[in-house]
Design an enzyme around this catalytic site. Structure first.
Site, PDB file in Angstrom:
ATOM      1  N   GLU A 125       1.497  64.606  24.917  1.00  0.00           N
ATOM      2  CA  GLU A 125       0.969  64.498  23.603  1.00  0.00           C
ATOM      3  C   GLU A 125      -0.490  64.365  23.388  1.00  0.00           C
ATOM      4  OE1 GLU A 125       3.514  61.674  21.245  1.00  0.00           O
ATOM      5  OE2 GLU A 125       5.124  63.323  20.898  1.00  0.00           O
ATOM      6  N   GLU A 145      11.168  67.132  22.756  1.00  0.00           N
ATOM      7  CA  GLU A 145      11.480  65.939  22.251  1.00  0.00           C
ATOM      8  C   GLU A 145      11.844  66.001  20.648  1.00  0.00           C
ATOM      9  OE1 GLU A 145       8.330  62.786  22.055  1.00  0.00           O
ATOM     10  OE2 GLU A 145       7.986  63.000  24.132  1.00  0.00           O
TER      11      GLU A 145
HETATM   12  C1  BMA Z   1       7.012  60.628  21.185  1.00  0.00           C
HETATM   13  C2  BMA Z   1       7.252  60.201  22.772  1.00  0.00           C
HETATM   14  C3  BMA Z   1       7.102  58.695  22.886  1.00  0.00           C
HETATM   15  C4  BMA Z   1       7.608  57.757  21.820  1.00  0.00           C
HETATM   16  C5  BMA Z   1       8.409  58.625  20.890  1.00  0.00           C
HETATM   17  C6  BMA Z   1       9.177  57.921  19.758  1.00  0.00           C
HETATM   18  O1  BMA Z   1       5.530  60.427  20.790  1.00  0.00           O
HETATM   19  O2  BMA Z   1       6.257  60.905  23.684  1.00  0.00           O
HETATM   20  O3  BMA Z   1       5.553  58.104  23.199  1.00  0.00           O
HETATM   21  O4  BMA Z   1       8.191  56.606  22.221  1.00  0.00           O
HETATM   22  O5  BMA Z   1       7.856  59.952  20.525  1.00  0.00           O
HETATM   23  O6  BMA Z   1       8.138  57.772  18.849  1.00  0.00           O
END
Ligand code: BMA
Length: 885
Positions: free
Chosen positions: A471, A567
């Site tokens: 990120e 994610e």
């Molecule tokens: C993203 C991940 C983590 C974090 C998650 C939840 O940013 O890469 O850094 O724990 O979301 O917020």
């Protein structure tokens, strides 16, 4: 030749000779703090929090608010001392190296009180020190002293600041983790406590040899016709700099039918300035003698043992060996013109982003891996935890895990297991949610780190792709850390670190794997836009991370399109049982208790959970069982949200060529609200149970559209088409058991695809939507597929839901399956529909499914465990919960 080999096996000593300096009968370690007031026996490999706990100086670090109460540990200076013996014979070895596989994080080493050995500053680097002239015969004393990581980070930050200033205050964390090459999450994260660890976290030993040793090997595998070309690069280390190294390097590969392929080469070349030499060797392997390695769910994971031996002419009696497993597969990340697949409309803009394994485009189902323990030494030593987590991923049809950039390069054991289980790895380099400094000191340490870790891990068939960071492209573009005024400076530094430093090392050592500069990124498009894309979340390119806590997360329309979701997630609470391992005070078991607030690191976290629950479920503040329900409903809410989002991504293989869904996050490091599907301690949340279904290889996946129409997709992750199949649509009302209407329609899907079933005319126009829900099942020869559901309105608005009578009976018959697994049949009898029936027991094991939508008067669920228990005892132990209005 034969006599030579025989002779060697009798008299040879493996090179290098290892003198293990781990804690043992012969080596005892102790620790002491700065002012020498705290001292005790240490375990090496280990770490200071573990040692202080064993010595009874601190309690269970994960209990109550011990994370902040024990923070003094990280502010002190800790030193480790050990005594060991060296014989005069050992001292004769030409090379005597002191090797630390992992030192966490900054400090220095001395020998025999005053002889300086060296310093260290990167927990991901193997440190090798030449101690030949520093050792003495007999007893020696090794001393390793660590700076406080918190202070070390602060000192560097004052010199070479890089944003952000600090983690948010709710993390109860420490600042400037980005200044240290250390597990970034150990200074606190939104799912974890801060334990700025200190210690000798990986093995330490002395390595003695005379000629040369094999340090690492990389494998470069390509398919040419019916043959595999297995090119090996063997990295030798020797005592001689810029001199001729002569010897024989041989390789033997055990293939099918107990056959062994052998190859050797005469080595005669000059070593580099640091004594290293890279030797290449190729083996031609016919595809008759090896089988393909596949990710989990697509085939088997055959691994073939490759043994390497190097015998240097100057030290013929002491050859050096190395053994690795080889998996024959190809993996390619395809970023090509999307219009070729999706036409010239919006969907076809940009580039594809998918993994082709053994020439087949495969949809990647999985999750994100965070460290298995907040203390790196325990992540390393508790192999059973790693084992259980990876098997749990395998058991719910996952094929890929992303080792997230805020953790560690995991142990060899971890990657070996992934090879074995068929879990592909998306490996981030360890930079996360931060800008990073790029002073020479930092860059040179990073260089060493990247080189060593790529060389260590490259040969694993499980590793699919490298990514530069987590990120950081999107953080800079999106001004997450108020970097706009210095955008150009940070962009220059970003390029210096991930593009000019890391990229060439990775591409040189591992030319066959794609290096993505960031995750998420637009892949090639980010590169074209000089690495910081205008919109790194562009759905037409690369991977995306998507979090939205405001919208209705049971509604598919909430979620945007993507080529690859690396994610996405929602928080839920850990079970009460898991919470009780951290506190047993009644007053803690409230959402707004001091304890609960302390454990919630995500700003507004509970409000989001609450809002998500109450949008769909009935939960009143004055409910006497409010907290218990809050916990349970948060798990229902999370499971349903991720089910919905994941199924949209799988459906979108047809519409947008979405080719991956890795939800955030697989596991947990403590008992706290988080995005995980598996609680700290290993208990599966409802999400993990649901994953087994929403990741099923064959899935009927419905979508409720406007006008009460329901679209139905048939998703097929198999290599064969689904033909002659039927989808059954059962309509149930909430107040009884058994369907009130049943219809069937023929269904089909091509291999490796998602297909909208055009002929399925399913709608709810003839029903009162508050009264009904729909169940979808597939009937096809030889195909198993879990049932799936549409709940047309929020559960809190349904009409007719009754309080059920539930009977749970465990059959007397116990079945023994392979791996000594025992199966018990748990019979469930109900008199009405039961939504989200959750079975629980204190007996170690798990149910085969859970969070059941019970629609029939009688059903059976298996309970799986390893230790025998009487069916009666199991039956008595089972408790249950369900959703109720
Ligand atoms: C993203 C991940 C983590 C974090 C998650 C939840 O940013 O890469 O850094 O724990 O979301 O917020």
């Amino acid at each position: 030749m034969k006599t030579f080999v025989l002779l060697c096996s009798v008299i040879s000593i493996v090179s290098p000779k290892i003198i293990d300096l781990s804690s043992s009968k012969n080596v005892s370690w102790s620790f002491v703090n700065n002012n020498r007031t705290i001292t005790g026996k240490a375990t090496v490999p280990g770490g200071i929090y573990s040692d202080l706990h064993s010595a009874g100086i601190i309690g269970d670090i994960l209990s109550e608010d011990n994370d902040v109460r024990t923070r003094w540990v990280a502010y002190d200076v800790w030193s480790y001392t050990a005594k060991f013996n060296i014989s005069s014979k050992d001292l004769q070895a030409k090379v005597i190296h002191l090797v630390f596989e992992g030192l966490d994080t900054s400090g220095f080493i001395t020998l025999n009180k005053h002889i300086p050995i060296g310093s260290f500053n990167n927990m991901f680097v193997r440190y090798v020190f030449d101690i030949k002239d520093k050792l003495q015969e007999g007893e020696n004393e090794l001393y390793v002293s660590f700076l406080s990581p918190v202070v070390a980070a602060l000192i560097r930050s004052n010199k070479v600041f890089a944003a952000p200033d600090c983690v948010p205050a709710v993390y109860n964390g420490e600042c400037h983790a980005n200044q240290l090459r250390k597990m970034q999450a150990s200074f606190g994260w939104d799912w974890g406590p801060a334990f700025p660890s200190v210690g000798i976290w990986r093995p330490v030993y002395i390595e003695l040899y005379n000629g040369a040793i094999i340090r690492s090997v990389t494998t470069h595998i390509t398919k040419v016709g019916s043959k595999w070309d297995l090119r090996l690069k063997v990295y030798l280390e020797s005592s001689q700099n810029r001199t001729l190294l002569a010897g024989v390097l041989s390789a033997s590969l055990q293939v099918e039918g107990k056959q062994t392929l052998r190859k050797w080469t005469q080595v005669n070349a000059t070593t580099a300035a640091d004594g290293t030499l890279v030797v290449e060797l190729s083996l031609n392997v016919s595809d008759n003698v090896v089988r393909l390695w596949w990710p989990n769910g697509y085939g088997e994971q055959p691994l073939y043992k490759l043994k390497l031996q190097f015998t240097s002419d100057s030290d013929m009696d002491n050859p050096s060996y190395k053994t690795i497993n080889v998996g024959f597969r190809t993996v390619e990340l395809v970023e090509s013109d999307a219009s070729e697949i999706l036409g010239n409309g919006t969907a076809g803009r940009g580039l594809t982003f998918y993994f082709k394994v053994n020439d087949h485009p495969l949809f990647m189902k999985g999750s994100n891996w965070i460290p298995s323990n907040i203390l790196p030494e325990l992540g390393e030593s508790q192999k059973n935890v790693v084992d259980n987590l990876l098997k749990a991923a395998r058991d719910v049809n996952m094929a890929m895990l992303r080792v997230w950039g805020g953790g560690v390069y995991e142990s060899d054991y971890f990657y070996d297991k992934c090879d074995e289980l068929g879990i592909l790895i998306w490996q981030d380099f360890l930079f996360a949610c931060s800008m990073y400094p790029t002073d020479n000191y930092f860059i040179s340490s990073v260089r060493e780190e990247i080189e060593q870790n790529v060389l260590r891990l490259q040969h694993h068939p499980s590793i699919a792709v490298w990514a530069g960071n987590n990120e950081n492209e999107v953080a800079l573009r999106g001004n997450w850390y108020d970097t706009y005024p210095l955008f150009d400076k940070y962009k220059t530094e970003y390029i210096k670190l991930y593009v000019d430093t890391i990229k060439p090392i990775v591409e040189d050592l591992d030319p066959g794997r794609r290096y993505l500069v960031s995750s998420p990124s637009n892949g090639r498009e980010s590169e074209r836009e000089n690495y910081i894309a205008t919109n790194p979340y562009d759905p037409h390119y690369g991977d995306t991370h998507y979090y939205n806590y405001f919208a209705d997360n049971w509604d598919m329309d909430t979620y945007p399109k993507t080529r690859f979701a690396s994610e996405y997630g929602f928080q839920s609470m850990p079970s009460l049982k898991t919470m009780r391992t951290a506190t047993n005070k009644d007053e803690d078991f409230h959402v707004r208790s001091k304890y609960s607030e302390h454990r919630q690191h995500s700003p507004n976290g509970y409000s989001y959970i609450e809002a998500q629950i109450t949008r769909r479920m009935k939960l009143k503040e004055d409910d006497p069982k409010y907290f218990e329900k809050f916990v349970f409903y948060s798990q229902i809410s999370q499971a349903m949200a991720i089910k919905t989002e994941t199924e949209l991504y799988r459906q979108d293989q047809a519409n947008w060529y979405t080719m991956g869904a890795l939800y955030w996050q697989l596991n947990d490091v403590w008992q706290a609200p988080s995005w995980s599907g598996i609680e700290y301690g290993g208990k599966w949340k409802m999400l993990h149970y649901f994953a087994k279904s929403f990741f099923a290889p064959v899935l009927v996946s419905p979508r409720l559209c406007s006008g009460d129409d329901i679209e139905v997709y048939l998703i097929n992750d198999r290599f064969v088409p689904i033909t002659d199949a039927w989808i059954t649509v059962d309509i149930y009302n909430w107040k009884s058991v058994g369907p009130i209407s049943t219809r069937q329609f023929p269904a089909q899907a091509n291999p490796l695809s998602s297909k909208l079933q055009e002929n399925a005319d399913v709608h709810l126009r003839d029903y009162n939507k508050e009264e009904v829900f729909v169940r979808f099942t597939l009937q096809a020869q030889g195909v198993k597929s879990p049932p799936n559901y549409i709940f047309p309105v929020a559960l809190k608005s349904v009409v007719g839901l009754q309080t059920p009578n539930i009977q749970i009976l465990v059959s007397n018959l116990v079945t023994r399956r392979n791996h000594d697994r025992l199966e018990y049949a748990v019979n469930i009898r109900v008199d009405t529909v039961v939504p989200f029936l959750w079975l629980d027991t204190d007996i170690e094991g798990r149910f085969e499914e859970n969070g059941l939508i019970v629609t029939e008067p009688q059903s059976v669920v298996k309970f799986l465990c390893n230790k025998h228990v009487s069916p009666r005892v199991l039956q008595k132990s089972i408790t249950h919960q369900y959703y109720v209005n």
